[in-house]
Design an enzyme around this catalytic site. Sequence first.
Site, PDB file in Angstrom:
ATOM      1  N   SER A 123      -5.516  -5.251   3.088  1.00 60.16           N
ATOM      2  CA  SER A 123      -6.170  -5.697   4.265  1.00 60.16           C
ATOM      3  C   SER A 123      -7.598  -5.159   4.291  1.00 60.16           C
ATOM      4  CB  SER A 123      -5.236  -5.526   5.545  1.00 60.16           C
ATOM      5  OG  SER A 123      -6.173  -5.489   6.663  1.00 60.16           O
ATOM      6  N   TYR A 147      -3.262   1.072  11.346  1.00 58.45           N
ATOM      7  CA  TYR A 147      -2.780  -0.046  10.434  1.00 58.45           C
ATOM      8  C   TYR A 147      -3.672  -0.026   8.931  1.00 58.45           C
ATOM      9  CZ  TYR A 147      -2.589  -4.748   8.603  1.00 58.45           C
ATOM     10  OH  TYR A 147      -2.737  -5.952   7.468  1.00 58.45           O
ATOM     11  N   LYS A 151      -2.585   0.956   5.102  1.00 58.05           N
ATOM     12  CA  LYS A 151      -2.839   0.175   3.801  1.00 58.05           C
ATOM     13  C   LYS A 151      -3.531   0.971   2.881  1.00 58.05           C
ATOM     14  CE  LYS A 151      -0.494  -3.753   4.976  1.00 58.05           C
ATOM     15  NZ  LYS A 151       0.475  -4.532   4.109  1.00 58.05           N
TER      16      LYS A 151
END
Length: 336
Positions: A123, A147, A151
């Site tokens: 991402s 988040y 990743k």
Amino acid sequence: MGEHTAQHTILVTGGAGYIGSHVVLQLVEAGERVVVLDDLSTGFREAVLGAELIVGNVGDQALVARVLHDHGVDTVMHFAARTIVPESVADPLRYYGNNTCATRNLLECCRDAGVKQIVFSSSAAVYGIPPGGAAREDTPLAPINPYGSSKLMSEWMLRDLAAAGGPRYVALRYFNVAGCDPEGRIGQSTKKATLLVKVACEAALGKRPRLSIFGTDYPTPDGTGVRDYIHVADLARAHLDALRYLRDGGASTTLNCGYGHGYSVREVLAAVGRAHGAPVPYVEEPRRAGDPPSLIAVSDKIRDTLGWQPRHDDLDFIARTALAWERRLPASEPAS
Ligand code: UD1
């Protein structure tokens, strides 16, 4: 499974989700043999077209090892993850568990089963707030939420495993994925959506009373946040390009997935309004915590490395396909 099926099967984790299901569709259309592993926590059984669905968790090593063996998997495309940024801030361990730990378990199974190549969903959140608003792959990595960190840690595991003789990989850093299958077969069915294009479609269709514009005082041309919106079919195509690249012996690499230019929140609302034939109702609100003013991909590397060529670099097309899908979805879920 016989000897013949023991070649070239692709395991798609999270293949019942929004992006994974669009990739499965293109893989199946390209004649690939695909098996999907999805726990259906946020995915939909009916989104998996043309491939076997195994319902289970990607962190379940006994299950994953069996699937890799029984299906003769040589390639894994790994989408299964939690993806809501505010949720990751509120419950970081869930994100490190579902995204980072589960990926670690999957990678161990891949190594042990001799999987040759992996395509990983990363991402733009790994960049945090890049200076100047545009990110190259070598822009310093500074995620600002769990988040993004979850990743990035997965990217590092892939890198280190490849260096130790594990599978080669392509990690794709997605920017703002939007739109739905141009033929209307599948789409974004996510409940309690937070992503702008989907929320705008829901507001256009009266599934929610209005949309909130989060911040109108950013240092951008019209004061609202600017993002690089990429059509999900173009993003899916990048995965097929990555597969071909890896099969041709390409070296492990990490690539931005965006068009290289951005649109503001107001421009997105205008496009959805055009697609609908009426303006999208909205209110202006303060900035949302953690939102960068502008986040745009420098996308030369994916074009050069994979020969990737976008076909739907058109905000109106993104809006039309997203709205067409939204019309088909029942308005049963309370939207906010
Ligand atoms: C975020 C993450 C991204 C992640 C994606 C999916 C960051 C910087 N980005 O993208 O990495 O992959 O979520 O979880 O953490 N907006 C409104 N009103 C709304 C919704 C959004 O004005 O109701 C605005 C936002 O302020 C932003 C733009 O629209 O300027 C896009 O927001 P959104 O669709 O939520 O995606 P990101 O936050 O960019």
